[in-house]
Design a protein around this motif. Structure first.
Motif, short mmCIF file in Angstrom:
data_model
loop_
_atom_site.label_atom_id
_atom_site.label_comp_id
_atom_site.label_asym_id
_atom_site.label_seq_id
_atom_site.Cartn_x
_atom_site.Cartn_y
_atom_site.Cartn_z
N ALA A 5 -6.96 0.64 34.58
CA ALA A 5 -5.56 0.97 34.88
C ALA A 5 -4.64 -0.21 34.58
N PHE A 6 -3.45 0.11 34.09
CA PHE A 6 -2.43 -0.91 33.85
C PHE A 6 -1.06 -0.29 34.07
N GLU A 7 -0.09 -1.15 34.30
CA GLU A 7 1.30 -0.67 34.30
C GLU A 7 1.78 -0.66 32.86
N TYR A 8 2.75 0.19 32.59
CA TYR A 8 3.21 0.36 31.22
C TYR A 8 4.73 0.32 31.18
N ASP A 53 5.00 -2.24 25.58
CA ASP A 53 4.91 -1.50 24.32
C ASP A 53 6.13 -1.81 23.44
N PRO B 3 -0.99 2.61 39.06
CA PRO B 3 0.37 2.69 38.52
C PRO B 3 0.86 4.13 38.53
N ILE B 6 3.88 8.89 34.49
CA ILE B 6 5.13 8.86 33.74
C ILE B 6 5.34 10.24 33.11
N PRO B 23 -0.46 5.99 32.80
CA PRO B 23 -0.24 5.15 31.62
C PRO B 23 -1.49 4.96 30.77
N ARG B 24 -2.67 4.90 31.40
CA ARG B 24 -3.87 4.59 30.63
C ARG B 24 -4.49 5.81 29.96
#
Lengths: 294, 161
Positions: A5-8, A53, B3, B6, B23-24
């Motif tokens: 998992a990551f923030e985007y 991004d 997170p 979106i 997000p992933r």
């Protein structure tokens, strides 16, 4: 395989990207075309906390004549560089190497800045940049600086950029007249990373070599300029004996590593063979080269 | 910490979707699991095999190397979009059927979409161009000979349209 998992965040401008990096530098990664970073994330070789991004940063996608050369924005797709008439005319070595970068599906997405900043010593674009003494523009919290390819590359997958900096542009000089270029590489399958690749540029005056440039992939921790072999060519008639002498010198000075794909000995052999072929091709092209204007 | 999801809007095979994604989430998994479009196959998941190739705004790309969230605002074509149910096959599909360009079929959706762009860029490719254009798609059944024939045949069929 799934990324951790990551923030985007998708930024729209270089300024926004710099602000994000200034806040998160060490824990964030810039996502350009993703053709190297995404596999790394999928295999969880990297687990950044945040992805920034750059794909919506329109101001970083351009190819234009600039300052006696061609300036290319970091987020320009490799496929656009491959198809550019300006690049074909002014930077023929880059045009020659472009179709060897991955497959067309990869080049549709991959960017020139991403490949340069990823610093894979087996990749084509860093070697082309090293061969032509390309300059990269780097922006960071302290402002803008310009580096040569030689100053950019440190070691395997590592540049001299700070975590808060962004490579925003690369500039290649327009090929002088009477110059021939060649990119050659050997890979087990077209589109795979080559075992060895060679970039050659030869400028002729009368029928002697006025300037020689050689850069190799796959034989070191970063793109390798064979400066000693280059020096041996200057002032000589580019006959087969002179070219073979340079190729032999390349074999002597390169110190490739063995890995699962090839032994060091085989890579050294390839470096010699490909150097000789690339030099022959570059000389033949230099003899036919029309004068170039930007 | 997980997170937040979106919201994205994508047009897939001429149909609009408004979805929420982590997000992933990879675009390949989004197409298969969230939209139920299982024609996009997942092989290596690191960009080597080409099975997951789709068209993103008309360009063939690896859907395993894109995040679903990156497709926000984009137009995507998967193999399901080449020909609708009950309608004639796309000329590239028709050529693959005619020339036995597939066996197990796992690689086929990716090969078809690569061939669509290849033939749009190069309507009359020679065999070397076809082989180079297919180098990014692995097939473990056919030995590629019939795939090359199928692409050559597809060029003829597209010419007649």
């Amino acid at each position: 395989m799934k990324p951790a998992a990551f923030e985007y965040v998708a930024v729209r401008t270089t300024e926004e990207a710099l602000a994000e990096l200034a806040r998160d530098g060490q824990d964030a990664r810039l996502l350009a075309g993703g053709q190297s970073l995404m596999p790394i994330l999928n295999m969880r070789l990297a687990t950044p906390r945040r992805l920034i991004d750059l794909n919506r940063v329109g101001e970083l996608a351009y190819i234009r004549a600039h300052d006696g050369g061609v300036a290319i924005g970091a987020m320009t797709r490799q496929r656009a560089v491959e198809k550019s008439a300006l690049v074909a005319r002014c930077v023929p070595l880059l045009a020659d190497a472009m179709p060897w970068v991955g497959h067309f599906q990869i080049r549709n997405r991959g960017t020139i800045g991403g490949s340069l900043a990823h610093a894979d010593p087996a990749a084509e674009l860093p070697a082309v940049a090293a061969c032509l003494d390309a300059r990269v523009t780097v922006r960071g919290p302290a402002g803008t600086r310009t580096l040569t390819a030689d100053q950019l590359y440190w070691t395997y997958l590592t540049t001299t950029l700070a975590p808060t900096e962004i490579l925003t542009e690369v500039w290649f000089p327009t090929a002088p007249s009477r110059t021939g270029h060649a990119w050659l590489e050997f890979a087990r399958r077209h589109g795979d990373y080559a075992l060895v690749g060679v970039a050659a540029a030869i400028m002729l005056e009368e029928d002697s070599v006025a300037e020689a440039r050689l850069a190799l992939t796959g034989v070191g921790a970063r793109p390798v300029r064979a400066r000693d072999a280059e020096r041996r060519l200057v002032g000589r008639r580019p006959d087969d004996a002179a070219l073979a002498d340079a190729a032999e010198r390349v074999k002597q000075v390169t110190e490739p590593q063995s890995d699962i794909h090839a032994t060091a000995e085989y890579r050294r052999h390839l470096a010699g063979v490909l150097t000789l072929r690339a030099l022959r091709l570059a000389v033949a092209r230099a003899r036919q080269a029309p004068p170039v204007t930007t | 910490m997980i997170p937040p999801e979106i919201a994205i809007t994508v047009r897939v095979n001429e149909r609009d979707y408004v979805e929420r994604v982590a997000p992933r989430l990879l675009l390949s998994d989004f197409l298969r699991h969230q939209l139920g479009l299982t024609g996009t196959h997942v092989g290596c998941e690191h960009g080597v095999c080409g099975a997951c190739t789709v068209l993103l705004d008309g360009a063939a790309v690896r859907s395993c190397l894109l995040l679903a969230v990156q497709a926000d605002g984009a137009r995507i074509t998967t193999v399901e979009g080449l020909a609708r149910d009950g309608e004639p096959l796309h000329p590239v599909q028709e050529a693959f059927r005619e020339m036995h360009g597939l066996q197990c079929g796992f690689c086929t959706p990716g090969v078809l979409l690569s061939a669509v762009e290849l033939l749009r860029d190069t309507p009359h490719p020679d065999d070397a161009t076809i082989r180079r254009g297919l180098a990014g798609n692995l097939c473990r059944c056919t030995g590629y000979q019939n795939i090359v024939r199928a692409v050559r045949r597809a060029a003829e069929l597209l010419d007649r349209r």
